[in-house]
Design a protein around this motif. Sequence first.
Motif, PDB file in Angstrom:
ATOM      1  N   ILE A 170       0.816  -1.212   0.000  1.00 13.98           N
ATOM      2  CA  ILE A 170       0.000   0.000   0.000  1.00 13.98           C
ATOM      3  C   ILE A 170       0.850   1.262   0.000  1.00 13.98           C
ATOM      4  O   ILE A 170       2.013   1.250   0.424  1.00 13.98           O
ATOM      5  N   ASP A 171       0.231   2.360  -0.506  1.00 15.32           N
ATOM      6  CA  ASP A 171       0.723   3.702  -0.248  1.00 15.32           C
ATOM      7  C   ASP A 171      -0.199   4.276   0.817  1.00 15.32           C
ATOM      8  O   ASP A 171      -1.409   4.003   0.813  1.00 15.32           O
ATOM      9  N   PHE A 172       0.360   5.050   1.731  1.00 14.97           N
ATOM     10  CA  PHE A 172      -0.509   5.686   2.725  1.00 14.97           C
ATOM     11  C   PHE A 172       0.051   7.049   3.102  1.00 14.97           C
ATOM     12  O   PHE A 172       1.255   7.294   3.025  1.00 14.97           O
ATOM     13  N   GLU A 173      -0.854   7.939   3.496  1.00  9.68           N
ATOM     14  CA  GLU A 173      -0.462   9.234   4.031  1.00  9.68           C
ATOM     15  C   GLU A 173      -1.488   9.651   5.055  1.00  9.68           C
ATOM     16  O   GLU A 173      -2.696   9.598   4.803  1.00  9.68           O
ATOM     17  N   ASP A 177      -6.514  17.018  11.349  1.00  7.25           N
ATOM     18  CA  ASP A 177      -7.089  18.351  11.093  1.00  7.25           C
ATOM     19  C   ASP A 177      -6.795  18.808   9.676  1.00  7.25           C
ATOM     20  O   ASP A 177      -6.550  20.008   9.414  1.00  7.25           O
ATOM     21  N   GLY A 178      -6.767  17.833   8.740  1.00  7.67           N
ATOM     22  CA  GLY A 178      -6.562  18.153   7.336  1.00  7.67           C
ATOM     23  C   GLY A 178      -5.124  18.424   6.947  1.00  7.67           C
ATOM     24  O   GLY A 178      -4.833  18.720   5.787  1.00  7.67           O
ATOM     25  N   VAL A 179      -4.180  18.292   7.903  1.00  7.39           N
ATOM     26  CA  VAL A 179      -2.766  18.577   7.620  1.00  7.39           C
ATOM     27  C   VAL A 179      -1.953  17.296   7.773  1.00  7.39           C
ATOM     28  O   VAL A 179      -2.088  16.579   8.773  1.00  7.39           O
ATOM     29  N   ALA A 180      -1.111  17.017   6.751  1.00  7.05           N
ATOM     30  CA  ALA A 180      -0.246  15.826   6.817  1.00  7.05           C
ATOM     31  C   ALA A 180       0.733  15.973   7.968  1.00  7.05           C
ATOM     32  O   ALA A 180       1.264  17.061   8.213  1.00  7.05           O
ATOM     33  N   PHE A 181       0.945  14.889   8.692  1.00  6.49           N
ATOM     34  CA  PHE A 181       1.876  14.947   9.825  1.00  6.49           C
ATOM     35  C   PHE A 181       3.156  14.169   9.496  1.00  6.49           C
ATOM     36  O   PHE A 181       3.169  13.243   8.677  1.00  6.49           O
ATOM     37  N   GLU A 182       4.237  14.574  10.161  1.00  8.41           N
ATOM     38  CA  GLU A 182       5.555  13.987   9.904  1.00  8.41           C
ATOM     39  C   GLU A 182       5.576  12.505  10.283  1.00  8.41           C
ATOM     40  O   GLU A 182       5.074  12.117  11.344  1.00  8.41           O
ATOM     41  N   GLY A 183       6.167  11.685   9.393  1.00  5.79           N
ATOM     42  CA  GLY A 183       6.285  10.249   9.659  1.00  5.79           C
ATOM     43  C   GLY A 183       5.037   9.463   9.321  1.00  5.79           C
ATOM     44  O   GLY A 183       4.967   8.261   9.579  1.00  5.79           O
ATOM     45  N   LEU A 229       0.635  13.587  18.682  1.00  8.99           N
ATOM     46  CA  LEU A 229      -0.480  12.874  18.037  1.00  8.99           C
ATOM     47  C   LEU A 229      -1.397  12.181  19.033  1.00  8.99           C
ATOM     48  O   LEU A 229      -2.494  11.724  18.646  1.00  8.99           O
ATOM     49  N   ALA A 230      -1.004  12.066  20.281  1.00 15.90           N
ATOM     50  CA  ALA A 230      -1.770  11.311  21.279  1.00 15.90           C
ATOM     51  C   ALA A 230      -3.222  11.773  21.363  1.00 15.90           C
ATOM     52  O   ALA A 230      -3.511  12.965  21.512  1.00 15.90           O
ATOM     53  N   GLY A 231      -4.137  10.800  21.224  1.00 14.64           N
ATOM     54  CA  GLY A 231      -5.566  11.058  21.376  1.00 14.64           C
ATOM     55  C   GLY A 231      -6.225  11.759  20.204  1.00 14.64           C
ATOM     56  O   GLY A 231      -7.436  12.026  20.238  1.00 14.64           O
ATOM     57  N   LYS A 232      -5.484  12.046  19.149  1.00 15.19           N
ATOM     58  CA  LYS A 232      -6.052  12.787  18.012  1.00 15.19           C
ATOM     59  C   LYS A 232      -6.725  11.859  17.007  1.00 15.19           C
ATOM     60  O   LYS A 232      -6.303  10.722  16.801  1.00 15.19           O
ATOM     61  N   ALA A 234      -7.437  10.869  13.150  1.00 19.43           N
ATOM     62  CA  ALA A 234      -6.602  10.966  11.953  1.00 19.43           C
ATOM     63  C   ALA A 234      -7.270  10.253  10.784  1.00 19.43           C
ATOM     64  O   ALA A 234      -8.044   9.306  10.974  1.00 19.43           O
ATOM     65  N   THR A 235      -6.962  10.752   9.604  1.00 21.36           N
ATOM     66  CA  THR A 235      -7.435  10.117   8.369  1.00 21.36           C
ATOM     67  C   THR A 235      -6.220   9.712   7.546  1.00 21.36           C
ATOM     68  O   THR A 235      -5.297  10.516   7.341  1.00 21.36           O
ATOM     69  N   PHE A 236      -6.212   8.463   7.096  1.00 24.47           N
ATOM     70  CA  PHE A 236      -5.142   7.974   6.222  1.00 24.47           C
ATOM     71  C   PHE A 236      -5.717   7.726   4.834  1.00 24.47           C
ATOM     72  O   PHE A 236      -6.740   7.047   4.685  1.00 24.47           O
ATOM     73  N   LYS A 237      -5.065   8.317   3.833  1.00 22.79           N
ATOM     74  CA  LYS A 237      -5.454   8.052   2.446  1.00 22.79           C
ATOM     75  C   LYS A 237      -4.643   6.851   1.969  1.00 22.79           C
ATOM     76  O   LYS A 237      -3.415   6.844   2.066  1.00 22.79           O
TER      77      LYS A 237
END
Length: 478
Positions: A170-173, A177-183, A229-232, A234-237
């Motif tokens: 797979i590819d994933f990102e 909150d709509g912003v890509a996060f590091e790692g 990132l704790a408790g947030k 997230a959406t992965f494409k």
Amino acid sequence: MSLKSSKKTEENIWELEVTVDGETFMSAVNKAYLQQRKKINVPGFRKGKAPRAFIEKIYGESVFYEDALEIVYPDAVSAAIEEAKLDIVDTPVIEEIPKMGKDGVEMKLKVTVKPEIKLGTYKGVKVEKEAVKVSADEVKEHINNMLEQNARVVTVETNRKVKKNDITVIDFEGFTDGVAFEGGKGENYELTIGSNQFIPGFEEQIIGHKVGEEFDINVKFPEDYAKELAGKDATFKIKLHEIKVKEVPALDDEFVKDVSEFDTVDELKKSVKKELEDRKKQTVDSAANNAVLDKVADAVEAVIPECMIESKIDQDIDDFSYRLQMQGIDYKTYMKYTGMTEEGIRAQYKDQAEKQVKLDLAIEKIIELEKLEVADSDIEEEYKKYSEAYNMDVEQIKKAIPAETLKPELLNRKAIDFVIENAKFTAPKAKKADADEAKEEKAEKKPAAKKTAEKKPAEKKPAAKKAPAKKTAKKDAE
């Protein structure tokens, strides 16, 4: 040079009075002058050419005394310790120098000696030893691992949906909150569904999708995750490129021939069982032998000098540091990342070090009591082992390792072997819970046997046939 007096001042501590005669000391003073004169500048003389008497006139007649003392000290102290017949375990400490001059030197030294010990039981030490048993399930598990190791990964050609245990590419990102996060980004990443490599809920949402699909996965990071990132939420494409499966070979004679020296499954199973038994025996023997030596050490009564324990801790830490280096880790770096301190590490090693010191003293005493010796044949056999291990000629080994170096280790080994050979190993006592369970099983079986007998009182022959079977089962268990 001579020993003037020796007396015990406290447990394991002796005070020695050592003298060095005037002639010997003055000879050492002259040696010190010859060694130091090139470093001394004296007006009116070329560097290194000033006479000793002139230097002493300027700087005092004691100018070379300290250096002279360093010259005579080793031989004087060694001779005194030998004369006093003391077995010291630490560097002697100079307590006082009442006299040092033309008439010689007088020194008072404090030395720490090896403690006298009271040896406990070392012959017939009783220790429980587990029986070595390998179950059919253990053999099966080992062979299953062999099958897994020889499995091949193949791409699924049919357009089917992802299911558990599939290997997906797979590819994933990831976005919060709509912003890509590091790692949070990866391409052509191989993820086995059900491996729990990713956060909870991630892998399960890939199940049911097909190759070529692009979709979103919604997850929530755990509270104990990284702070940012704790408790947030997230959406992965995700883009699913490929589905693979692991094909495990069948356990048959062909597989056995491919991966081993055997021809049949039965032969492989017997070999695996033997291998597992040998491993278990080695582990069980080692544990039991260590338990015997622990008991010997625990039975030693002695006041152990702290310096002996500290010295053993130093050795243990050096060994640990060396093992870390072999793994590419620096000792100080290890402490930094583990949060350990030197004091903390030493504290961890202290009990182990004290036990080892006691065992070393016990072994030394056993060698003396049992009059153990190393024969020439023992040394030759050891040279042969080194030769085979390092693929070197025996004569080369002898040049590198003198026989006198081997003797102490071989003596220690003989003493340890003596203790182990004279130990009494017993089967572990059954735990109460296990015993109660066995009684219950026995009680449950009895009514069933009675019921069968009541139902078919005339059928005695089949019951008689079972007796040999019971004997065979026992034989197999053995």
